[in-house]
Design a protein around this motif. Structure first.
Motif, PDB file in Angstrom:
ATOM      1  N   PHE A 188       6.728  -1.856  56.180  1.00 16.46           N
ATOM      2  CA  PHE A 188       8.154  -1.510  56.254  1.00 16.46           C
ATOM      3  C   PHE A 188       9.032  -2.722  55.954  1.00 16.46           C
ATOM      4  O   PHE A 188       8.602  -3.870  56.127  1.00 16.46           O
ATOM      5  N   MET A 189      10.281  -2.446  55.529  1.00 19.54           N
ATOM      6  CA  MET A 189      11.182  -3.569  55.222  1.00 19.54           C
ATOM      7  C   MET A 189      11.353  -4.456  56.458  1.00 19.54           C
ATOM      8  O   MET A 189      11.451  -3.951  57.576  1.00 19.54           O
ATOM      9  N   GLY A 190      11.310  -5.747  56.206  1.00 17.19           N
ATOM     10  CA  GLY A 190      11.536  -6.694  57.286  1.00 17.19           C
ATOM     11  C   GLY A 190      10.317  -7.053  58.128  1.00 17.19           C
ATOM     12  O   GLY A 190      10.425  -7.876  59.041  1.00 17.19           O
ATOM     13  N   VAL A 191       9.136  -6.505  57.821  1.00 12.69           N
ATOM     14  CA  VAL A 191       7.963  -6.875  58.649  1.00 12.69           C
ATOM     15  C   VAL A 191       7.461  -8.277  58.334  1.00 12.69           C
ATOM     16  O   VAL A 191       6.684  -8.844  59.108  1.00 12.69           O
ATOM     17  N   GLY A 192       7.873  -8.821  57.177  1.00 15.20           N
ATOM     18  CA  GLY A 192       7.481 -10.198  56.874  1.00 15.20           C
ATOM     19  C   GLY A 192       6.646 -10.369  55.612  1.00 15.20           C
ATOM     20  O   GLY A 192       6.034 -11.422  55.407  1.00 15.20           O
ATOM     21  N   LYS A 193       6.642  -9.377  54.737  1.00 10.44           N
ATOM     22  CA  LYS A 193       5.795  -9.464  53.536  1.00 10.44           C
ATOM     23  C   LYS A 193       6.141 -10.692  52.675  1.00 10.44           C
ATOM     24  O   LYS A 193       5.250 -11.396  52.209  1.00 10.44           O
ATOM     25  N   LYS A 237      12.035   2.968  39.310  1.00  4.43           N
ATOM     26  CA  LYS A 237      11.306   3.028  38.039  1.00  4.43           C
ATOM     27  C   LYS A 237      10.873   1.600  37.631  1.00  4.43           C
ATOM     28  O   LYS A 237       9.719   1.359  37.299  1.00  4.43           O
ATOM     29  N   VAL A 238      11.823   0.678  37.714  1.00  2.00           N
ATOM     30  CA  VAL A 238      11.523  -0.711  37.338  1.00  2.00           C
ATOM     31  C   VAL A 238      10.463  -1.294  38.283  1.00  2.00           C
ATOM     32  O   VAL A 238       9.520  -1.971  37.849  1.00  2.00           O
ATOM     33  N   GLU A 239      10.631  -0.996  39.553  1.00  2.00           N
ATOM     34  CA  GLU A 239       9.695  -1.493  40.589  1.00  2.00           C
ATOM     35  C   GLU A 239       8.276  -0.999  40.281  1.00  2.00           C
ATOM     36  O   GLU A 239       7.315  -1.773  40.263  1.00  2.00           O
ATOM     37  N   LYS A 294      -1.925 -21.230  51.362  1.00  2.00           N
ATOM     38  CA  LYS A 294      -3.204 -21.482  52.041  1.00  2.00           C
ATOM     39  C   LYS A 294      -4.402 -21.206  51.125  1.00  2.00           C
ATOM     40  O   LYS A 294      -5.460 -21.796  51.292  1.00  2.00           O
ATOM     41  N   LEU A 295      -4.246 -20.288  50.167  1.00  2.00           N
ATOM     42  CA  LEU A 295      -5.362 -19.959  49.264  1.00  2.00           C
ATOM     43  C   LEU A 295      -5.198 -20.620  47.895  1.00  2.00           C
ATOM     44  O   LEU A 295      -5.969 -20.349  46.980  1.00  2.00           O
ATOM     45  N   TYR A 296      -4.185 -21.495  47.753  1.00  2.00           N
ATOM     46  CA  TYR A 296      -3.903 -22.185  46.485  1.00  2.00           C
ATOM     47  C   TYR A 296      -3.714 -21.186  45.337  1.00  2.00           C
ATOM     48  O   TYR A 296      -4.269 -21.342  44.257  1.00  2.00           O
ATOM     49  N   ARG A 297      -2.955 -20.130  45.614  1.00  2.00           N
ATOM     50  CA  ARG A 297      -2.712 -19.108  44.586  1.00  2.00           C
ATOM     51  C   ARG A 297      -1.225 -18.995  44.281  1.00  2.00           C
ATOM     52  O   ARG A 297      -0.391 -19.405  45.079  1.00  2.00           O
ATOM     53  N   ASP A 298      -0.928 -18.376  43.148  1.00  2.00           N
ATOM     54  CA  ASP A 298       0.478 -18.109  42.814  1.00  2.00           C
ATOM     55  C   ASP A 298       0.979 -16.934  43.643  1.00  2.00           C
ATOM     56  O   ASP A 298       0.223 -15.995  43.934  1.00  2.00           O
ATOM     57  N   PHE A 299       2.271 -16.996  43.973  1.00  2.00           N
ATOM     58  CA  PHE A 299       2.905 -15.943  44.769  1.00  2.00           C
ATOM     59  C   PHE A 299       3.875 -15.159  43.895  1.00  2.00           C
ATOM     60  O   PHE A 299       4.655 -15.744  43.139  1.00  2.00           O
ATOM     61  N   ILE A 300       3.820 -13.835  44.020  1.00  2.00           N
ATOM     62  CA  ILE A 300       4.795 -12.977  43.318  1.00  2.00           C
ATOM     63  C   ILE A 300       5.451 -12.066  44.343  1.00  2.00           C
ATOM     64  O   ILE A 300       4.772 -11.294  45.025  1.00  2.00           O
ATOM     65  N   ASP A 301       6.781 -12.180  44.467  1.00  2.00           N
ATOM     66  CA  ASP A 301       7.523 -11.245  45.315  1.00  2.00           C
ATOM     67  C   ASP A 301       8.230 -10.254  44.381  1.00  2.00           C
ATOM     68  O   ASP A 301       9.072 -10.666  43.576  1.00  2.00           O
ATOM     69  N   LYS A 357      -3.530 -13.384  42.277  1.00  2.00           N
ATOM     70  CA  LYS A 357      -2.156 -13.543  42.775  1.00  2.00           C
ATOM     71  C   LYS A 357      -2.049 -13.025  44.219  1.00  2.00           C
ATOM     72  O   LYS A 357      -2.823 -12.169  44.634  1.00  2.00           O
ATOM     73  N   ILE A 358      -1.044 -13.525  44.904  1.00  2.00           N
ATOM     74  CA  ILE A 358      -0.634 -12.932  46.178  1.00  2.00           C
ATOM     75  C   ILE A 358       0.675 -12.208  45.876  1.00  2.00           C
ATOM     76  O   ILE A 358       1.639 -12.838  45.414  1.00  2.00           O
ATOM     77  N   ILE A 359       0.698 -10.904  46.136  1.00  2.00           N
ATOM     78  CA  ILE A 359       1.848 -10.090  45.730  1.00  2.00           C
ATOM     79  C   ILE A 359       2.468  -9.415  46.952  1.00  2.00           C
ATOM     80  O   ILE A 359       1.793  -8.663  47.672  1.00  2.00           O
ATOM     81  N   SER A 360       3.752  -9.691  47.191  1.00  2.00           N
ATOM     82  CA  SER A 360       4.464  -8.986  48.259  1.00  2.00           C
ATOM     83  C   SER A 360       5.313  -7.892  47.630  1.00  2.00           C
ATOM     84  O   SER A 360       6.160  -8.167  46.776  1.00  2.00           O
ATOM     85  N   LEU A 361       5.065  -6.647  48.066  1.00  2.00           N
ATOM     86  CA  LEU A 361       5.860  -5.528  47.552  1.00  2.00           C
ATOM     87  C   LEU A 361       7.173  -5.438  48.313  1.00  2.00           C
ATOM     88  O   LEU A 361       7.306  -5.956  49.414  1.00  2.00           O
ATOM     89  N   GLY A 362       8.143  -4.713  47.730  1.00  2.00           N
ATOM     90  CA  GLY A 362       9.311  -4.304  48.500  1.00  2.00           C
ATOM     91  C   GLY A 362       8.867  -3.194  49.455  1.00  2.00           C
ATOM     92  O   GLY A 362       7.853  -2.528  49.214  1.00  2.00           O
ATOM     93  N   GLY A 363       9.641  -3.001  50.518  1.00  2.00           N
ATOM     94  CA  GLY A 363       9.215  -2.077  51.576  1.00  2.00           C
ATOM     95  C   GLY A 363       9.028  -0.630  51.146  1.00  2.00           C
ATOM     96  O   GLY A 363       8.243   0.102  51.751  1.00  2.00           O
ATOM     97  N   GLY A 364       9.731  -0.199  50.085  1.00  2.00           N
ATOM     98  CA  GLY A 364       9.639   1.206  49.702  1.00  2.00           C
ATOM     99  C   GLY A 364       8.720   1.468  48.517  1.00  2.00           C
ATOM    100  O   GLY A 364       8.443   2.626  48.186  1.00  2.00           O
ATOM    101  N   ALA A 365       8.216   0.399  47.909  1.00  2.00           N
ATOM    102  CA  ALA A 365       7.437   0.553  46.674  1.00  2.00           C
ATOM    103  C   ALA A 365       6.201   1.431  46.880  1.00  2.00           C
ATOM    104  O   ALA A 365       5.853   2.254  46.037  1.00  2.00           O
TER     105      ALA A 365
END
Ligand code: ATP
Ligand code: SKM
Ligand code: MG
Length: 187
Positions: A19-24, A68-70, A34-41, A84-92
């Protein structure tokens, strides 16, 4: 849905949902370090592409356009990138195509925060999340519980109640390292 995945476990993208705001976003960045990886938000990437904030995109281009874009962005990175480490938006993750591509190509972590703990986050996020604006607490609570069905489709769940972001990130790192050792010990 495609179930067989030919990407070695250690190379699969790690996706954070919840959910939005949980900390993704906050925790995804830490896991990446910590895993020496690229981050994508995903939200931040969509903001960069449009040179607009998420609230402005919602206001000027509409939620349907944003979704649609998301979806297209997530399908592209999940299909065409690794490590990659990927954080989604809360509704995706409410979109079936997003769930399918994440579950078939990546390792999906659900960040689970109780409603009681989540309520304390409202002042931190209310102005930057258009879907929270002008909603009563009861309406937000209904959305919170309605979305749990979608989030229940994941590979691993981390309960984040009473844990600071560093502690949550450490749990995720520990958990993926166990998985790698158990299922692909010789890599
Ligand atoms: N474990 C935590 N403990 C306390 N505060 C936290 C924790 N994780 C995140 N926060 C705070 O909660 C707020 C929202 O965090 P964040 O932006 O990472 O959420 P998000 O899941 O990415 O939200 P969205 O779905 O809207 O993108 C921030 O102010 C962040 O500092
Ligand atoms: O939960 C949601 O639907 C959203 C969460 C944010 O990450 C943004 O993607 C946007 O504000 C919508
Ligand atoms: Mg975020």
């Amino acid at each position: 849905m495609e179930t067989y995945c030919n990407i070695p476990l250690r190379e699969r993208n790690i996706v954070l949902i919840g959910f939005m705001g949980v900390g993704k976003t906050t925790i995804g960045q830490l896991v990446a370090k910590k895993l020496y990886r690229d981050f994508i938000d995903v939200d931040q990437e969509i903001e960069k592409i449009h040179n607009m904030s998420i609230p402005t995109i919602f206001q000027q281009l509409g939620e349907e356009y944003f979704r649609k874009v998301e979806k297209e962005f997530i399908v592209d990175i999940c299909t065409n990138t690794r490590l990659k480490i990927i954080s989604l938006g809360g509704g995706a993750y409410l979109q079936e195509e997003v769930r399918n591509v994440c579950l078939s190509k990546c390792i999906v972590f659900f960040l689970d925060l109780s409603w009681d703990s989540w309520k304390d986050r409202i002042p931190l996020i209310v102005n930057s999340r258009p879907l929270l604006k002008n909603k009563t607490l009861e309406e937000i609570e209904e959305l919170f519980f309605k979305r749990r069905d979608a989030y229940s489709l994941h590979n691993s769940r981390v309960s984040t109640n009473d844990l600071d972001p560093e502690a949550v990130a450490d749990q995720i790192v520990k958990s993926v390292k166990w998985t790698w050792e158990i299922y692909e010990p010789n890599d």
